[in-house]
Motif scaffolding. Structure first.
Motif, PDB file in Angstrom:
ATOM      1  N   PHE A 282       0.829  -1.200   0.000  1.00 29.01           N
ATOM      2  CA  PHE A 282       0.000   0.000   0.000  1.00 29.01           C
ATOM      3  C   PHE A 282       0.867   1.256   0.000  1.00 29.01           C
ATOM      4  N   ASP A 283       0.402   2.283  -0.652  1.00 29.85           N
ATOM      5  CA  ASP A 283       1.090   3.575  -0.739  1.00 29.85           C
ATOM      6  C   ASP A 283       2.388   3.467  -1.535  1.00 29.85           C
ATOM      7  N   GLU A 284       2.944   4.632  -1.875  1.00 32.21           N
ATOM      8  CA  GLU A 284       4.129   4.629  -2.716  1.00 32.21           C
ATOM      9  C   GLU A 284       5.416   4.631  -1.907  1.00 32.21           C
ATOM     10  N   ILE A 298      -1.166  -0.620  -3.996  1.00 31.02           N
ATOM     11  CA  ILE A 298      -2.280   0.303  -4.154  1.00 31.02           C
ATOM     12  C   ILE A 298      -1.747   1.717  -3.951  1.00 31.02           C
ATOM     13  N   VAL A 299      -2.146   2.651  -4.808  1.00 31.46           N
ATOM     14  CA  VAL A 299      -1.716   4.037  -4.603  1.00 31.46           C
ATOM     15  C   VAL A 299      -2.918   4.942  -4.366  1.00 31.46           C
ATOM     16  N   GLY A 330      -5.707   3.666  -6.941  1.00 32.65           N
ATOM     17  CA  GLY A 330      -5.146   3.092  -8.157  1.00 32.65           C
ATOM     18  C   GLY A 330      -4.341   1.852  -7.805  1.00 32.65           C
ATOM     19  N   LEU A 331      -3.914   1.134  -8.829  1.00 34.47           N
ATOM     20  CA  LEU A 331      -3.147  -0.083  -8.568  1.00 34.47           C
ATOM     21  C   LEU A 331      -1.927  -0.105  -9.482  1.00 34.47           C
ATOM     22  N   ILE A 332      -0.755  -0.252  -8.889  1.00 34.26           N
ATOM     23  CA  ILE A 332       0.462  -0.335  -9.693  1.00 34.26           C
ATOM     24  C   ILE A 332       0.926  -1.785  -9.669  1.00 34.26           C
TER      25      ILE A 332
END
Lengths: 341, 341
Positions: A282-284, A298-299, A330-332
């Motif tokens: 989760f998070d960048e 997940i971003v 969003g999803l990376i």
DNA sequence: TTGAAAGCGTTACCAG
DNA sequence: CTGGTAACGCTTTCAA
């Protein structure tokens, strides 16, 4: 070197202090015209004199007299948290654009500190507060609201609280998205590790996870492990050892710190992702691209979250009603979910 | 619900506003006694009434009248930078302990933004400023100093500026330490990548690097590559490709962002550390322990840097002379320098 | 379009 | 020890 006041400017320009005050407060409209009932020539002269003398408005005085301060406070749960560090910048940009100065104070996940931070900023006459509430922070929020200081809840919701703005992530969607991705890869034994913090974002992410599991009739496999913020390392190690024994195939990690902890534990145990365990973080973070396998995560739309929270707050300051805004995650994709079927 | 003022408290307690002001400003000494010329009984009554009525001091009024605000501003070059995020917390803690509230504003490595941030905080009557100056920030600093607002330079020096406090890392020692470690391992072809930012910390780190090379009679091998902040990735890739061709054995990376960039490039090029290239990074990050090989890095004493800067600043606010403090770096060894001799 | 004057809530000064 | 009162610099009526 005495400080230049509005009076000095008035004397030097040969006008009254009222005029100067008008001019200094006038906003330029789109034509570059000053929107105030002052003769254009006079206004220009005042502006010139002010500039020449180096006049700086004394906000304390203005604030005392007007009751407003053109200042908003931002109280993240932890300022050294990468998510908030990023969002703070967006908030600052937007606030400046709207003519506000930003005040930061950190609550460090402590209800006491949140409480004293709120008292401090109220005493400093801030016009509004953007806060990521900690567990037990309800009273502080209510106190601010009752003192007629507009409040916007950012990132974390407190249910059943009226009259405050909200800018949140659709955390349930985030949980579903992350879990759904894993299930789409054909995995069935997907679990989750979370904190006992008791904040809305975590419980919503969990709800999303559970929903995704249920949608695929895998609810019997659903399992959430809880650990304590700040000392997760040992717990996580045990959870993962046990999970490997039980044949768990993947974990959804609903915060950056949990993701980092899990990566660290995987490394320590000599486990590989996705071969031994698939994960969605989760998070960048730089970590996600630098780990031996890149990590799916997940971003959150930082920019939007920051900007919207300022917008909602300023609307409230201007007397409009409190809005609630929910933004989509969003999803990376990364290597940590690249399962070979 | 009207705001409670000092007058309301005075009336309710049957004393004068002066008394109330005295009591509210009194600090407790170590015996818990109020240090002010007020009868203890009276003081106690005032305190009780204030509490009962929910009195909150109006800082704007106090600030206007006294010229002080018990507020300090912290202006890091970039608030989302991990180094500053960590230090901010220490600053906040220490400041609170000394009775000050902290204001954050970010300059984002832009002289313009620093300038407007400085103007804004001066206009808000802050008692002092802790700043990590950006290139071209001299004027802003001078402006603050001339406005009689004490300034402490944190992390980055500006030479030849008088009357400001300084709390810096011994950057030259850091450069020597990092380079020395590599040379002690028997390496001789050690180079460095740095930014064109033109800030003291980087040039000092470079000086340390050069000194270490010179001390071992390896100055002919010394070489520093420069890249631009914010778009280093491509440059770094070229530098490293070329370095591999030239048989370079190690790099000293004097900032976190450069270290992260290099790790990312190594990965992309399929190079390994320390086998292909040894590296020493800078500042703390989860990355250093999570990268495929742990990374040796220089650490700054965040807590001390933060605390000292508050101390130096408050001393200046209280009229004492500006001090300069230089703190020593530390070194965390990792796998990236574990050369097999 | 302009100006005079009344505060905003505190602290500082001086007197008792 | 206690209290009265004048600022601090600005915004905001109100009147011209």
């Amino acid at each position: 070197m005495k400080r230049i006041t509005i009076r000095d400017v008035a004397r030097e320009a040969g006008v009254s202090v009222t005029l100067v005050s008008f001019v200094m407060n006038a906003k330029r409209d789109k034509d570059g015209k000053l929107d105030c009932p002052v003769n254009e020539q006079t206004a220009k002269r005042v502006l010139e004199v002010a500039e020449r003398l180096g006049y700086k408005r004394n906000f304390a005085a203005a604030s005392l007299r007007s009751g407003r301060s053109n200042t908003i406070a931002v109280i993240p749960n932890d300022i050294s948290n990468k998510f908030f560090a990023g969002i703070s910048r967006c908030i600052e940009d937007m606030a400046h654009k709207r003519g506000y100065t930003v005040f930061f104070a950190s609550s460090e996940e402590s209800a006491d500190r949140l409480s004293s931070a709120i008292d401090a900023v109220i005493a400093h006459n801030v016009d509004g507060i953007i806060v990521a509430p900690v567990t037990g922070g309800e009273d502080s929020i209510t106190r601010a609201r009752d003192a007629k200081v507009p409040v916007v809840l950012l990132d974390r919701d407190i249910e059943g609280i009226q009259g405050v703005g909200k800018v949140l992530l659709d955390d349930e969607a985030a949980g579903q998205m992350a879990t759904g991705l894993l299930l789409d890869k054909g995995l069935t034994k997907v679990e989750m590790i979370s904190y006992t913090l008791g904040i809305s974002s975590l419980s919503e992410r969990e709800a999303g996870y559970r929903k995704a599991m249920m949608d695929r009739d895998l609810y019997n496999n659903a399992r959430v492990h809880y650990t304590t913020y700040g000392k997760a390392e040992a717990d996580v190690e045990n959870v993962i050892r046990d999970a490997m024994d039980r044949g768990v195939q993947a974990f959804f990690l609903p915060t950056y710190s949990l993701s980092a902890t899990v990566l660290s534990v995987l490394r320590k145990l000599g486990l590989r992702t996705p071969e031994d365990l698939a994960i969605v973080g989760f998070d960048e973070s730089d970590i996600y691209s630098l780990y031996s396998t890149t990590v799916t995560h997940i971003v959150q739309p930082l920019k939007e979250l920051g900007e919207k929270s300022v917008e909602v707050l300023i609307n409230m300051i201007e007397g409009k009603p409190a809005e609630s805004i929910i933004l989509k995650p969003g999803l990376i994709p990364g290597g940590s979910t690249e399962i070979k079927k």
